[in-house]
Design an enzyme around this catalytic site. Structure first.
Site, short mmCIF file in Angstrom:
data_model
loop_
_atom_site.label_atom_id
_atom_site.label_comp_id
_atom_site.label_asym_id
_atom_site.label_seq_id
_atom_site.Cartn_x
_atom_site.Cartn_y
_atom_site.Cartn_z
N TYR A 275 0.85 -1.13 -0.12
CA TYR A 275 -0.04 0.10 -0.12
C TYR A 275 0.70 1.27 -0.10
CZ TYR A 275 -4.68 -2.37 0.52
OH TYR A 275 -5.59 -3.13 0.27
N GLU B 295 4.02 -31.56 12.45
CA GLU B 295 3.27 -30.73 11.21
C GLU B 295 1.90 -30.04 11.76
OE1 GLU B 295 1.88 -33.13 7.92
OE2 GLU B 295 0.57 -31.42 7.40
#
Length: 391
Positions: free
Chosen positions: A110, A211
């Site tokens: 931005y 995981e």
């Protein structure tokens, strides 16, 4: 005045990091300024971040960026837009560094997004956007990382925290000491700038990376890390850069062996390989993010089905209940893994071919179907003790 007051509350660690990064920017971009002042064409020489320039180094066990570079110059019509984008992004980052700011990659998008109005050779007013999508500004940011040889985290560019860790260790984050053994039922969220963490003292024998966040929580609440003197980490799926760097530091600086536990499917195995050798996208940072000595603890296909030298951990009836039929996408991914150089080992070829033959997969959680204590007190300790893992 307000900036000086704010500076009082910023940690000394961050201040040192800012100075180091700003000096690096000055060193690299001063050449561009000098070229302009000498009426020469400004240009940047950047290492190529392409698949063709990504090399698997067998000796180091890492995916690395090759030696190829490309030139980005202001007067080259094909490169002029990218050249300007690179300087724009460098300016935004440099401003943030010297103004004690902590932008995110979304902020960078931005801050640089605007339209440039100009007149063409026929006098018509035209507009050109600096960039239209964040993937464009993200790509420029990665170019700057390789150009200045700094991770974005070292430039204090922040991202969402993802990985978590718990264990008997004390760290210094900013100016505060945090005891990772006193996190209650929660855990320490690995900060986006793991290089700024100082390891104070650690009482552990190994690191277990899980995981699945849900399995991490189960093992944490059951006291796995206390009972087995482990540092317990979760990547909560595909690991982010901070988690990879943190695990690398645990192995490299504290000499702790690292074991990785994923689902028994091609996506879980690829997560392991990202921890171990790096990723194609970030091959330029593998030497700082990857952990070449990490070991794949499981879940393997031979854990499920056994082989002539190994008894399976699951009975026939348990297999019928726990395994899941592989989808077409799983099969396709497994075939892709067979083509990667780093999976062309005897053990991995065997695992992947069993998967392709059985067309079945298994989640870590299925092992807790035999009871959490089976996973915690039998499966994990036995696999480590008998060295039943893939290196």
């Amino acid at each position: 005045m307000a900036m000086e007051q704010t500076k009082k509350f910023i940690s000394s660690v961050d201040i040192r990091a800012r100075i180091k990064a700003a000096e690096k920017f000055n060193e690299v971009f001063e050449k561009v300024v000098k070229a302009v002042l000498n009426c020469e064409e400004p240009r940047l020489v950047i290492p190529k971040r392409t698949l063709s320039n990504t090399i698997y180094d067998k000796e180091k066990g890492l995916l690395l960026l090759g030696p190829a570079t490309f030139e980005r110059s202001f007067l080259d019509v094909k490169e002029a837009r990218k050249f300007m984008q690179t300087l724009l992004m460098a300016k935004i980052i440099y401003d943030a560094l010297i103004n004690n700011e902590y932008p995110t990659i979304r902020d960078l998008f931005y801050r640089g997004k605007h339209s440039i109005r100009y007149r063409d050779h026929k006098g018509r007013v035209e507009e050109e956007n600096t960039w239209d999508e964040q993937k464009e500004s993200d790509s420029v940011l990665r170019d700057i990382e390789v150009l200045v040889n700094l991770l974005r985290e070292e430039m204090l560019i922040l991202s969402k925290e993802k990985g978590k860790v718990v264990g008997d260790m004390r760290i210094r984050s900013g100016d505060d000491v945090i005891d990772l053994s006193k996190m209650g039922h929660g855990a320490y969220a690995i900060e986006p700038t793991p290089d700024l963490i100082e390891f104070i003292d650690v009482n552990a024998e190994f690191v277990l990376v899980v995981e699945k966040d849900a399995v991490f929580q189960q093992l944490h609440r059951a006291g796995f890390w206390k009972k087995y003197r482990a540092i317990l980490v979760t990547s909560a799926g595909q690991p982010d850069r901070a988690t990879r760097r943190f695990v690398r530091r645990l192995n490299e600086e504290l000499k702790l062996p690292v074991y990785i536990l994923t689902d028994a499917d091609p996506y879980g195995w690829y997560i392991y390989s990202v921890f171990k050798i790096g990723s194609i996208t970030l091959s330029y940072e593998s030497e700082r993010l990857a952990t070449p000595k990490a070991k794949f603890l499981g879940v393997s296909m031979t854990d499920i089905f056994g082989d002539k030298n190994k008894k399976p951990y699951l009975s026939e009836s348990e297999r019928r209940n726990f395994i899941i039929k592989a989808k077409k996408t799983d099969i396709k991914r497994a075939q892709e893994l067979l083509n990667y150089e780093w999976f062309k080992t005897e053990k991995w070829s065997k695992e992947i071919n069993i998967f392709l033959q059985k067309q079945s997969k298994l989640e870590i959680e299925a092992l807790t179907g035999k009871g959490l204590h089976f996973l915690m007190d039998t499966y994990i300790p036995m696999k480590i003790q008998t060295q039943d893992f893939i290196e």
